[in-house]
Design an enzyme around this catalytic site. Structure first.
Site, short mmCIF file in Angstrom:
data_model
loop_
_atom_site.label_atom_id
_atom_site.label_comp_id
_atom_site.label_asym_id
_atom_site.label_seq_id
_atom_site.Cartn_x
_atom_site.Cartn_y
_atom_site.Cartn_z
CG ASP A 47 -11.24 -0.60 50.41
OD1 ASP A 47 -9.99 -0.59 50.37
OD2 ASP A 47 -11.88 -1.14 51.32
N GLY A 48 -12.48 2.30 46.93
CA GLY A 48 -13.10 2.63 45.66
C GLY A 48 -12.08 2.82 44.56
CD GLU A 118 -20.31 -5.86 45.65
OE1 GLU A 118 -20.42 -4.77 45.05
OE2 GLU A 118 -19.56 -6.05 46.61
CB THR A 158 -14.64 -7.06 54.07
OG1 THR A 158 -13.79 -6.68 52.98
CG2 THR A 158 -14.06 -8.29 54.74
CB ALA A 159 -17.36 -4.63 49.80
CE1 TYR A 160 -25.64 -3.69 49.89
CE2 TYR A 160 -25.48 -4.05 47.52
CZ TYR A 160 -26.22 -3.73 48.64
OH TYR A 160 -27.55 -3.46 48.50
CG LEU A 162 -19.05 -6.98 57.00
CD1 LEU A 162 -19.20 -8.31 57.72
CD2 LEU A 162 -17.67 -6.40 57.27
#
Length: 258
Positions: A47-48, A118, A158-160, A162
């Site tokens: 994902d990065g 975000e 769903t990243a930071y 979540l």
């Protein structure tokens, strides 16, 4: 048999041996064109790497198709060498818009940066941050004492977000998640969902005593006194997903994993 949807492929990969080997094998099998001549980009990594690729091609009209060759692959399709052209032809296209962050520092400088995942504010010292939140010019929370706060898009929920116990937003939902990080006061406030057309303004109170940084994905500004965030509908990137591994399915599945 249907005509291939994309015929000129450019490959990008993270710098891990696994991703670089996959890139070499795919180029040997399907060939490659330069990025300026491509009609699709295949990103190999996690994902990065996908986030970096979205930013890299934000001003272009090239769709991005990710395959998982990294540590986290929520935004990536399953990796397979065979059938890539057919998978690209059958892929579902999702258009995403970034948030645009504008941060003002204590010396009066203004910084603008886009964020596909975000916009986050974080305390810089041992002192908790003290924040004031307004939505579309109306003050909604006079004082939030916390470690920070996140404004997340559906793609970034769903990243930071979540990890901070924020809600998962299905793709296409016209909402943004506003999620506090370790809130101290008010202790029961767990965040809010706001329309994605809204402008979110966050003022840093007692900035000298309680310094705060702001980040739009990987772009960070320190010693801020105010941040605004809103969806930038003038900018977009198209992502491609296999029909049986679309982002909506992944978001739904994630909510039933414990």
């Amino acid at each position: 048999m249907s005509e291939p949807r994309f015929q000129r492929i450019a490959f990008v990969s993270s710098q891990t041996p696994e991703a670089e080997t996959a890139r070499e094998r795919l180029i040997a099998r399907y060939g490659e064109v330069a990025e300026e001549d491509a009609d699709v980009v295949v990103a190999l990594g996690g994902d990065g790497l996908m986030l970096q690729t979205l930013h890299r091609f934000r001003e272009r009209t090239l769709p991005i198709y990710g395959m998982h060759r990294g540590s986290v692959g929520f935004l990536m399709n399953t990796f397979r060498e065979e059938g890539l052209v057919e998978r690209l032809t059958a892929a579902q296209q999702v258009t995403i818009h970034p948030l645009m962050m504008e941060a003002v520092t204590s010396n009066g400088m203004r910084h603008r940066a886009p964020a596909f995942n975000e916009v986050s504010l974080l305390r810089q010292s041992y002192q908790a941050a003290k924040l004031r939140i307004s939505i579309d010019g109306k003050m909604r929370l006079e004082e939030l004492i916390c470690d920070g706060i996140i404004v997340a898009t559906p793609a970034g929920s769903t990243a930071y977000n979540l990890s901070a116990h924020g809600p998962i937003l299905p793709l296409g939902t016209a909402l943004l998640a506003l999620t506090p990080i370790s809130p101290f006061r008010p202790r029961r406030w767990r965040g809010a969902l706001v329309p994605d057309r809204a402008r979110i303004d966050i003022a840093v109170m007692e900035a000298d005593k309680r310094p705060v940084s702001a980040a739009a994905d990987h772009f960070e500004v320190r010693d801020i006194i105010a941040v605004s965030a809103r969806l930038d509908t003038t900018s977009s990137v198209d992502m491609l997903f296999d029909p049986d591994h679309g982002l909506d399915e992944r978001i739904l599945r994630e909510q039933f994993v414990y």
